[in-house]
Write a protein that holds these residues in place. Sequence first.
Motif, PDB file in Angstrom:
ATOM      1  N   GLN A 240      23.124   5.573  62.458  1.00 14.48           N
ATOM      2  CA  GLN A 240      22.862   5.159  61.093  1.00 14.48           C
ATOM      3  C   GLN A 240      21.675   5.710  60.817  1.00 14.48           C
ATOM      4  O   GLN A 240      20.525   5.568  61.475  1.00 14.48           O
ATOM      5  CB  GLN A 240      22.862   3.675  61.342  1.00 14.48           C
ATOM      6  N   ALA A 241      21.543   6.440  59.552  1.00  9.37           N
ATOM      7  CA  ALA A 241      20.522   6.796  59.033  1.00  9.37           C
ATOM      8  C   ALA A 241      19.796   8.183  59.682  1.00  9.37           C
ATOM      9  O   ALA A 241      19.499   8.857  58.918  1.00  9.37           O
ATOM     10  CB  ALA A 241      19.431   5.983  58.704  1.00  9.37           C
ATOM     11  N   SER A 242      20.020   8.145  61.112  1.00 10.93           N
ATOM     12  CA  SER A 242      19.645   9.119  61.845  1.00 10.93           C
ATOM     13  C   SER A 242      20.621   9.760  62.696  1.00 10.93           C
ATOM     14  O   SER A 242      21.671   8.830  62.729  1.00 10.93           O
ATOM     15  CB  SER A 242      18.058   9.055  62.554  1.00 10.93           C
ATOM     16  N   ASP A 243      20.572  10.700  63.293  1.00 12.58           N
ATOM     17  CA  ASP A 243      21.789  11.357  64.120  1.00 12.58           C
ATOM     18  C   ASP A 243      22.296  10.490  65.350  1.00 12.58           C
ATOM     19  O   ASP A 243      23.137  10.295  65.845  1.00 12.58           O
ATOM     20  CB  ASP A 243      21.481  12.894  64.564  1.00 12.58           C
ATOM     21  N   MET A 244      20.937  10.016  65.743  1.00 11.30           N
ATOM     22  CA  MET A 244      20.795   9.311  67.220  1.00 11.30           C
ATOM     23  C   MET A 244      21.714   9.996  68.258  1.00 11.30           C
ATOM     24  O   MET A 244      22.595   9.389  68.868  1.00 11.30           O
ATOM     25  CB  MET A 244      21.570   7.903  66.840  1.00 11.30           C
ATOM     26  N   ALA A 245      21.610  11.196  68.352  1.00  7.39           N
ATOM     27  CA  ALA A 245      22.258  12.043  69.315  1.00  7.39           C
ATOM     28  C   ALA A 245      22.154  11.786  70.538  1.00  7.39           C
ATOM     29  O   ALA A 245      22.850  12.135  71.368  1.00  7.39           O
ATOM     30  CB  ALA A 245      21.833  13.778  68.884  1.00  7.39           C
ATOM     31  N   GLU A 246      21.045  11.219  70.792  1.00  9.00           N
ATOM     32  CA  GLU A 246      20.789  10.623  72.375  1.00  9.00           C
ATOM     33  C   GLU A 246      22.001   9.853  72.706  1.00  9.00           C
ATOM     34  O   GLU A 246      21.883   9.624  74.106  1.00  9.00           O
ATOM     35  CB  GLU A 246      19.299  10.085  72.588  1.00  9.00           C
ATOM     36  N   PHE A 247      22.606   9.130  72.159  1.00  4.26           N
ATOM     37  CA  PHE A 247      23.710   8.529  72.452  1.00  4.26           C
ATOM     38  C   PHE A 247      25.232   9.202  72.591  1.00  4.26           C
ATOM     39  O   PHE A 247      26.347   8.488  72.591  1.00  4.26           O
ATOM     40  CB  PHE A 247      23.870   7.103  71.868  1.00  4.26           C
ATOM     41  N   ALA A 248      24.983  10.500  72.263  1.00  4.24           N
ATOM     42  CA  ALA A 248      26.370  11.291  71.846  1.00  4.24           C
ATOM     43  C   ALA A 248      27.138  11.467  73.278  1.00  4.24           C
ATOM     44  O   ALA A 248      28.281  11.513  73.156  1.00  4.24           O
ATOM     45  CB  ALA A 248      25.856  12.662  71.447  1.00  4.24           C
ATOM     46  N   ASP A 249      26.671  11.170  74.357  1.00  6.22           N
ATOM     47  CA  ASP A 249      27.461  11.406  75.561  1.00  6.22           C
ATOM     48  C   ASP A 249      27.935   9.792  75.871  1.00  6.22           C
ATOM     49  O   ASP A 249      28.563   9.780  76.897  1.00  6.22           O
ATOM     50  CB  ASP A 249      26.886  11.937  76.776  1.00  6.22           C
ATOM     51  N   GLY A 250      27.549   8.842  75.058  1.00  5.99           N
ATOM     52  CA  GLY A 250      27.928   7.435  75.324  1.00  5.99           C
ATOM     53  C   GLY A 250      28.752   7.046  74.136  1.00  5.99           C
ATOM     54  O   GLY A 250      29.961   7.630  73.668  1.00  5.99           O
ATOM     55  N   PRO A 251      28.249   5.892  73.579  1.00  2.29           N
ATOM     56  CA  PRO A 251      29.226   5.301  72.418  1.00  2.29           C
ATOM     57  C   PRO A 251      29.499   6.220  70.984  1.00  2.29           C
ATOM     58  O   PRO A 251      30.217   5.927  70.269  1.00  2.29           O
ATOM     59  CB  PRO A 251      28.663   3.925  72.156  1.00  2.29           C
ATOM     60  N   ARG A 252      28.195   6.729  70.900  1.00  6.88           N
ATOM     61  CA  ARG A 252      28.063   7.275  69.584  1.00  6.88           C
ATOM     62  C   ARG A 252      29.183   8.427  69.208  1.00  6.88           C
ATOM     63  O   ARG A 252      28.941   9.537  70.104  1.00  6.88           O
ATOM     64  CB  ARG A 252      26.718   8.119  69.228  1.00  6.88           C
ATOM     65  N   VAL A 253      29.892   8.343  68.195  1.00  8.59           N
ATOM     66  CA  VAL A 253      31.048   9.377  68.016  1.00  8.59           C
ATOM     67  C   VAL A 253      30.688  10.188  66.953  1.00  8.59           C
ATOM     68  O   VAL A 253      31.032  11.274  66.492  1.00  8.59           O
ATOM     69  CB  VAL A 253      32.534   8.891  67.895  1.00  8.59           C
ATOM     70  N   SER A 254      30.013   9.644  65.823  1.00  7.35           N
ATOM     71  CA  SER A 254      29.350  10.473  64.831  1.00  7.35           C
ATOM     72  C   SER A 254      28.207   9.721  64.114  1.00  7.35           C
ATOM     73  O   SER A 254      27.637   8.829  64.726  1.00  7.35           O
ATOM     74  CB  SER A 254      30.576  10.886  63.671  1.00  7.35           C
ATOM     75  N   SER A 255      27.731  10.165  63.094  1.00  7.55           N
ATOM     76  CA  SER A 255      26.671   9.646  62.491  1.00  7.55           C
ATOM     77  C   SER A 255      26.677   9.773  60.924  1.00  7.55           C
ATOM     78  O   SER A 255      27.180  10.721  60.284  1.00  7.55           O
ATOM     79  CB  SER A 255      25.308   9.884  63.212  1.00  7.55           C
ATOM     80  N   ILE A 256      25.846   8.883  60.151  1.00  9.48           N
ATOM     81  CA  ILE A 256      25.378   9.235  58.772  1.00  9.48           C
ATOM     82  C   ILE A 256      23.888   9.575  58.830  1.00  9.48           C
ATOM     83  O   ILE A 256      23.223   8.820  59.436  1.00  9.48           O
ATOM     84  CB  ILE A 256      25.467   8.005  57.762  1.00  9.48           C
ATOM     85  N   ILE A 257      23.529  11.096  58.569  1.00  6.61           N
ATOM     86  CA  ILE A 257      22.150  11.441  58.311  1.00  6.61           C
ATOM     87  C   ILE A 257      21.414  11.266  57.243  1.00  6.61           C
ATOM     88  O   ILE A 257      22.244  11.818  56.192  1.00  6.61           O
ATOM     89  CB  ILE A 257      21.988  12.656  59.185  1.00  6.61           C
ATOM     90  N   ASP A 258      20.593  10.730  56.818  1.00 10.16           N
ATOM     91  CA  ASP A 258      19.706  10.688  55.736  1.00 10.16           C
ATOM     92  C   ASP A 258      18.886  12.075  55.582  1.00 10.16           C
ATOM     93  O   ASP A 258      18.076  11.862  56.590  1.00 10.16           O
ATOM     94  CB  ASP A 258      19.003   9.392  55.210  1.00 10.16           C
ATOM     95  N   ASN A 259      18.981  12.849  54.639  1.00 12.53           N
ATOM     96  CA  ASN A 259      18.085  13.871  54.463  1.00 12.53           C
ATOM     97  C   ASN A 259      17.288  13.967  53.448  1.00 12.53           C
ATOM     98  O   ASN A 259      17.676  14.132  52.284  1.00 12.53           O
ATOM     99  CB  ASN A 259      18.948  15.324  54.694  1.00 12.53           C
ATOM    100  N   TRP A 260      16.027  13.510  53.530  1.00 15.83           N
ATOM    101  CA  TRP A 260      15.435  13.176  52.350  1.00 15.83           C
ATOM    102  C   TRP A 260      14.304  14.542  51.935  1.00 15.83           C
ATOM    103  O   TRP A 260      13.577  14.276  50.977  1.00 15.83           O
ATOM    104  CB  TRP A 260      14.243  11.845  52.601  1.00 15.83           C
ATOM    105  N   ALA A 261      14.161  15.101  53.041  1.00 17.54           N
ATOM    106  CA  ALA A 261      13.167  16.251  52.940  1.00 17.54           C
ATOM    107  C   ALA A 261      13.191  17.132  51.709  1.00 17.54           C
ATOM    108  O   ALA A 261      12.213  17.255  50.817  1.00 17.54           O
ATOM    109  CB  ALA A 261      13.205  17.123  54.367  1.00 17.54           C
ATOM    110  N   PRO A 262      14.292  17.629  51.293  1.00 21.60           N
ATOM    111  CA  PRO A 262      14.421  18.417  49.997  1.00 21.60           C
ATOM    112  C   PRO A 262      14.005  17.675  48.769  1.00 21.60           C
ATOM    113  O   PRO A 262      13.236  18.108  47.836  1.00 21.60           O
ATOM    114  CB  PRO A 262      15.728  18.719  49.896  1.00 21.60           C
ATOM    115  N   TYR A 263      14.379  16.326  48.625  1.00 22.71           N
ATOM    116  CA  TYR A 263      13.944  15.470  47.479  1.00 22.71           C
ATOM    117  C   TYR A 263      12.313  15.482  47.522  1.00 22.71           C
ATOM    118  O   TYR A 263      11.941  15.372  46.206  1.00 22.71           O
ATOM    119  CB  TYR A 263      14.959  14.292  47.665  1.00 22.71           C
ATOM    120  N   TYR A 264      11.950  14.947  48.665  1.00 22.67           N
ATOM    121  CA  TYR A 264      10.497  14.834  48.715  1.00 22.67           C
ATOM    122  C   TYR A 264       9.784  16.082  48.499  1.00 22.67           C
ATOM    123  O   TYR A 264       8.725  15.831  47.553  1.00 22.67           O
ATOM    124  CB  TYR A 264      10.065  14.177  50.030  1.00 22.67           C
TER     125      TYR A 264
END
Lengths: 362, 306
Positions: A240-264
């Motif tokens: 949620q909000a970030s990739d949280m890829a550290e859980f990719a080999d466990g329960p995390r199957v995908s994610s929603i990533i907020d990318n604010w950098a271009p806007y900022y």
Amino acid sequence: MKRRQIMTGAATALALVLSGGAWAESHSDKTKVGFVYVGPVGDGGWTYEHNQGRLAVEKEFGDAVETVFVENVPEGADAERVMTQMALEGADLIFTTSFGYMDPTINVAKKFPKVKFEHATGYKTAPNVSTYSARFYEGRAVQGTIAGHMTESNVVGYIGSFPIPEVIRGINAAYIHAKKVNPDVTFKIVWAYTWFDPAKEADAAKVLIEQGADVILQHTDSTAPLAAAAAAGNVIGFGQASDMAEFADGPRVSSIIDNWAPYYIQRTKAVIDGTWESAMTWDGIGPGMVGIGEITDKVPAEVKAEALALKDSIASGDYHPFTGPLKKQDGSDWLAEGETADDGTLAGMNFYVEGIEGDIPQ
Amino acid sequence: MDLSAINPALLLASLMVAATPILLAAIGELVTEKSGVLNLGVEGMMITGAICGFAATIETGSPAIGFVAAAVGGALLSLLFAFLTQFALANQVASGLALTLFGLGLSSLLGQDYVGLKPPSTPQLDIPILSDLPVLGQILFRHDMMVYFALALVAAVWAALKFTRVGLILRAVGESHDAAHALGYKVVRIRVLAIMFGGACAGLGGAYISLIRVPQWTEGMTAGAGWIALALVVFASWKPWRVLLGAYLFGGVTVLQLNLQAAGLAIPVEYLSMSPYLITILVLVIMSSDRSKAPASLGRIFHASQ
């Protein structure tokens, strides 16, 4: 006696340093950009991504820009104090990155008409206050599709933070698309009344799992629900909000990533150039403000393909996640066949769509 | 509404887990306050314990060593508070608040390299016959060691305060440090030890969150549990068994309200959300109507010359 006075003085000084140390010196020739965060920069989710945006601003402009931030700022009177302090210390542009900062931002902006404010996820603007948000619900539609396919118990658990339009949109979007691929699916929704409290988020996830959920969606900021899903086994979740890829080999199957950098970067540039104007920005997958994290191999290939196709059609504008026919929870008509929701309704969404059980706390 | 979705055995079992962190922190703070010292730094010591325990567990692979490290970390941090208040004679309230701010900052510094890691799981106690009992086994006998340790600690603190000489001295120091000093007890030394005990317990409570309840490291992850523990001590009128009751009540209602929400109970969620605080305060306030008082010297600065 004397020694004691010195020691007491030292202790007081220590306390002052501790509480005031976060403030850097101000330099008037640089453009100063302030960020107010609701959680710690190390939450691995919402605030982490905003901070990545701040670092991108620093990298882009180098010495021309100075950034400051304050983390863990409670929504309410404290936020007003922090923003006032930032403005007094010479900030030219201040990003306030949580829904609950809306009224404080407006209040402080009145007192500092020359300082520009940018409030995330809110709906109140002023001549020197812009709002910006991402169309997270587009990502939720993709998540819902995966969740609907993946659940075996047909129970999807959803951890909500606060009953505000942004969160309700997410629930509706996820539900509509889960239901579309799996008519038997039901949602169990728990409101945590916090954006960030790992212990509580973990408890909420455990409760949902105990009550039969095998897919957990979260709209809170920490990675704790994923950790709880990992501990339970056979349960999947999403970053949620970030990739949280550290859980990719466990329960995390995908994610929603907020990318604010271009806007900022764009808004900071506008302040430097003197072209900044109050605006309401609401971008989604298309412009890249919302990203979908890699879908792991736990998801069958055809489901993955379907999810990616949905993502692409949303990005290109061919498909709107809220397309009729849709009814509200009470059975009344909302959108006719082929009709799509307008932004005004979405921005103030305060109802569930048909099929979701339970009431939205008012 | 579907209340049948709630499994009472699972509910009671998760109640004990939810209550353990605040129970540990509160029983430590109770001892500190009984010695006449008000340490508002519980939150800071908890979060420091959480990262110390987490880091040690990751490095050594042993949760047991992790918990020891958490206790040591919490106690070391509390030494800072002890130095400020017992030797520099600084104001206890201000020093305690500073300790919390310091602990939060220190823990995020220490935790830089540990974000996103997964600790080895803490083994659950498996007692051959008891754990297999149909319902009771699941509720009472399938937890990790720390749940039982916390219970044993409450009993030990209660017994020590009530029956032993050490407890008597501790209470004497807390009630009247001048009298205790006149009798020849080392007031400062006793208080420093009590502060360290409080720090160690808070550290254990924090590590319980980062190693078992969540389990992972995230900045600021105690999210106010330390303040709940502090409030619990006051509402429990400085009595160990009431601290236990309060902690279990708070943990229990917290888990129960989430369960009721998930089951779709038709009570507004706002009421459910505030219920843990409300019910805990209500019960403990009613129980404390017997006019139990705070230790008389609580929060007062002691110096042998005065």
